[in-house]
Motif scaffolding. Structure first.
Motif, PDB file in Angstrom:
ATOM      1  N   GLU A 174      -6.046  -2.879  13.166  1.00  0.00           N
ATOM      2  CA  GLU A 174      -5.121  -1.879  12.783  1.00  0.00           C
ATOM      3  C   GLU A 174      -3.646  -2.656  12.427  1.00  0.00           C
ATOM      4  OE1 GLU A 174      -4.921   1.423  15.226  1.00  0.00           O
ATOM      5  OE2 GLU A 174      -6.963   2.128  14.797  1.00  0.00           O
ATOM      6  N   GLN A 175      -3.339  -3.444  13.413  1.00  0.00           N
ATOM      7  CA  GLN A 175      -2.022  -4.202  13.111  1.00  0.00           C
ATOM      8  C   GLN A 175      -1.814  -4.877  12.141  1.00  0.00           C
ATOM      9  OE1 GLN A 175      -1.033  -6.358  16.810  1.00  0.00           O
ATOM     10  NE2 GLN A 175       0.855  -7.129  15.981  1.00  0.00           N
ATOM     11  N   ARG A 176      -3.158  -5.703  11.799  1.00  0.00           N
ATOM     12  CA  ARG A 176      -3.143  -6.554  10.458  1.00  0.00           C
ATOM     13  C   ARG A 176      -3.288  -5.793   9.373  1.00  0.00           C
ATOM     14  NH1 ARG A 176      -7.991  -7.497   7.798  1.00  0.00           N
ATOM     15  NH2 ARG A 176      -9.324  -7.041   9.477  1.00  0.00           N
ATOM     16  N   HIS A 177      -3.836  -4.626   9.206  1.00  0.00           N
ATOM     17  CA  HIS A 177      -3.655  -3.592   8.108  1.00  0.00           C
ATOM     18  C   HIS A 177      -1.962  -3.311   7.935  1.00  0.00           C
ATOM     19  CE1 HIS A 177      -8.252  -2.438   7.726  1.00  0.00           C
ATOM     20  NE2 HIS A 177      -7.972  -4.007   7.710  1.00  0.00           N
ATOM     21  N   GLN A 178      -1.297  -3.030   8.977  1.00  0.00           N
ATOM     22  CA  GLN A 178       0.116  -2.467   9.006  1.00  0.00           C
ATOM     23  C   GLN A 178       0.826  -3.646   8.263  1.00  0.00           C
ATOM     24  OE1 GLN A 178       1.148  -1.252  13.114  1.00  0.00           O
ATOM     25  NE2 GLN A 178      -0.158   0.650  12.658  1.00  0.00           N
ATOM     26  N   LEU A 179       0.607  -4.817   8.919  1.00  0.00           N
ATOM     27  CA  LEU A 179       1.295  -5.871   8.165  1.00  0.00           C
ATOM     28  C   LEU A 179       1.075  -6.081   6.702  1.00  0.00           C
ATOM     29  CD1 LEU A 179       3.028  -8.570   9.253  1.00  0.00           C
ATOM     30  CD2 LEU A 179       1.141  -9.723   9.498  1.00  0.00           C
ATOM     31  N   LYS A 180      -0.057  -5.845   6.407  1.00  0.00           N
ATOM     32  CA  LYS A 180      -0.364  -6.145   4.748  1.00  0.00           C
ATOM     33  C   LYS A 180       0.271  -4.989   4.195  1.00  0.00           C
ATOM     34  CE  LYS A 180      -3.577  -6.593   1.479  1.00  0.00           C
ATOM     35  NZ  LYS A 180      -5.059  -7.045   0.890  1.00  0.00           N
ATOM     36  N   ALA A 181       0.341  -3.864   4.774  1.00  0.00           N
ATOM     37  CA  ALA A 181       0.968  -2.550   4.193  1.00  0.00           C
ATOM     38  C   ALA A 181       2.415  -2.755   3.955  1.00  0.00           C
ATOM     39  CB  ALA A 181       0.859  -1.301   4.967  1.00  0.00           C
ATOM     40  N   LYS A 182       2.922  -3.424   4.875  1.00  0.00           N
ATOM     41  CA  LYS A 182       4.479  -3.699   4.858  1.00  0.00           C
ATOM     42  C   LYS A 182       4.780  -4.830   3.784  1.00  0.00           C
ATOM     43  CE  LYS A 182       8.586  -4.742   7.848  1.00  0.00           C
ATOM     44  NZ  LYS A 182       9.082  -4.759   9.204  1.00  0.00           N
ATOM     45  N   GLY A 207      -1.719 -12.596   9.991  1.00  0.00           N
ATOM     46  CA  GLY A 207      -2.646 -11.359  10.488  1.00  0.00           C
ATOM     47  C   GLY A 207      -3.943 -11.586  10.930  1.00  0.00           C
ATOM     48  N   GLU A 263      -1.408 -11.282   5.753  1.00  0.00           N
ATOM     49  CA  GLU A 263      -2.559 -10.839   6.495  1.00  0.00           C
ATOM     50  C   GLU A 263      -3.702 -11.766   6.726  1.00  0.00           C
ATOM     51  OE1 GLU A 263      -5.674  -7.284   5.694  1.00  0.00           O
ATOM     52  OE2 GLU A 263      -5.288  -8.284   4.064  1.00  0.00           O
TER      53      GLU A 263
END
Length: 305
Positions: free
Chosen positions: A188-196, A182, A178
């Motif tokens: 939002e895309q950055r948070h999705q990357l960290k969630a994955k 990220g 991230e």
């Protein structure tokens, strides 16, 4: 055999008998790491267990291997890398659609210069299990520039002062996709990357699973220690902030010491094979707007301990 003939051939090619009779010649490039292999064709190695195993043995010894004039097809590239272990995809760069695990790293006039390769780093330590290594082939390179530097992080650990080794024994640190890949993404895309890919925790000093070497395992993806703030380390707040950050910066800076490095000048069809568990690398971006095209097969690794 030309690349065109290899691509059209339906039957598997045989390994040349001369390869089986003659051991590979490894010419060391520095006193600490890196060797150029002479007298081997990775196309042959992609079809021969014994030859691939000999290359793997040399990889454990020299940490990064270099070869010239390897006119490989993409199928041969991924087949050879697969003999070192299962291949993995990259969540940002993606893979060649016809050759899963093969990433095209193309820098041309349509590409914007970016700041991830030109940092001293160990690939994908933001994974719970970072890659074991990679096989990188040069497709096109500038006449001058575009070199890559590798660093022996086992040597970097060995040459740390003893009091620093004692201080970092047992420490762990976070690594983040991230905060790197990220950072330039929409939130939002950055948070999705960290969630994955949640920030994993790795030992500051890892043990190489095959050689047993101790390796200094912090790099450009490392953000902070997670278990430094103890009564033994922290008398007052200043010992932690900036004390812990200063220590991490000092450890990361060890990769910049030239005595631990080897530098490779690329030519078309040159190949580098490296052990990602014990090295870092830096792709020198001194060539834009010239074109540099590379193809990499990353090999799945295990969880550091």
């Amino acid at each position: 055999m030309s690349q065109t003939v290899r691509q059209r051939s339906a039957a598997p090619a045989l390994v040349r008998a001369s390869v089986r009779r003659t051991s590979i010649k490894a010419e060391p490039l520095t006193c600490t790491l890196g060797a150029e292999l002479v007298g081997v064709d990775l196309g042959d190695a992609s079809r021969d267990d014994d030859l691939a195993a000999e290359i793997k043995t040399l990889l454990l010894r020299y940490k990064v291997l270099f070869l010239r004039d390897q006119d490989l097809t993409r199928a041969e590239h991924v087949a050879f890398a697969s003999r070192l272990g299962p291949l993995e995809d990259h969540p940002v760069l993606g893979s060649d659609p016809d050759h899963p695990g093969l990433v095209r790293i193309y820098k041309d006039l349509d590409s914007k210069p970016e700041h991830y390769e030109n940092a001293l780093h160990c690939d994908a330590t933001w994974r719970e299990s970072p890659p074991m290594g990679a096989v990188l082939r040069c497709v096109e390179t500038p006449e001058v520039g575009g070199d890559t530097i590798w660093v022996d992080m086992a040597e970097a650990y060995r040459r740390l002062p003893e009091h620093v080794k004692a201080q970092i024994e047992g420490l762990h640190a976070r690594h983040s996709i991230e905060a790197t890949f990220g950072a330039a993404m929409p939130v939002e895309q950055r948070h999705q990357l960290k969630a994955k890919y949640p920030d994993p925790e790795h030992p500051v000093v890892r043990t190489h699973p095959e050689t047993g070497e101790k390796v200094l395992f912090v790099n450009a993806f490392t953000t902070h220690f997670v278990d430094f703030h103890t009564p033994e380390n922290v008398r007052c707040g200043q010992d932690y902030a900036p004390g812990a950050g200063n220590l991490l910066t000092y450890l990361i800076s060890q990769a910049a010491i030239p005595e631990y490095q080897v530098r490779w000048r690329w030519q078309p069809n040159s190949v580098a094979i490296w052990d990602n568990r014990s090295t870092q690398h830096y792709a020198v971006q001194d060539y834009w707007p010239a074109v540099r095209k590379m193809e990499r097969a990353g090999i799945t690794g295990d969880r550091p301990f």
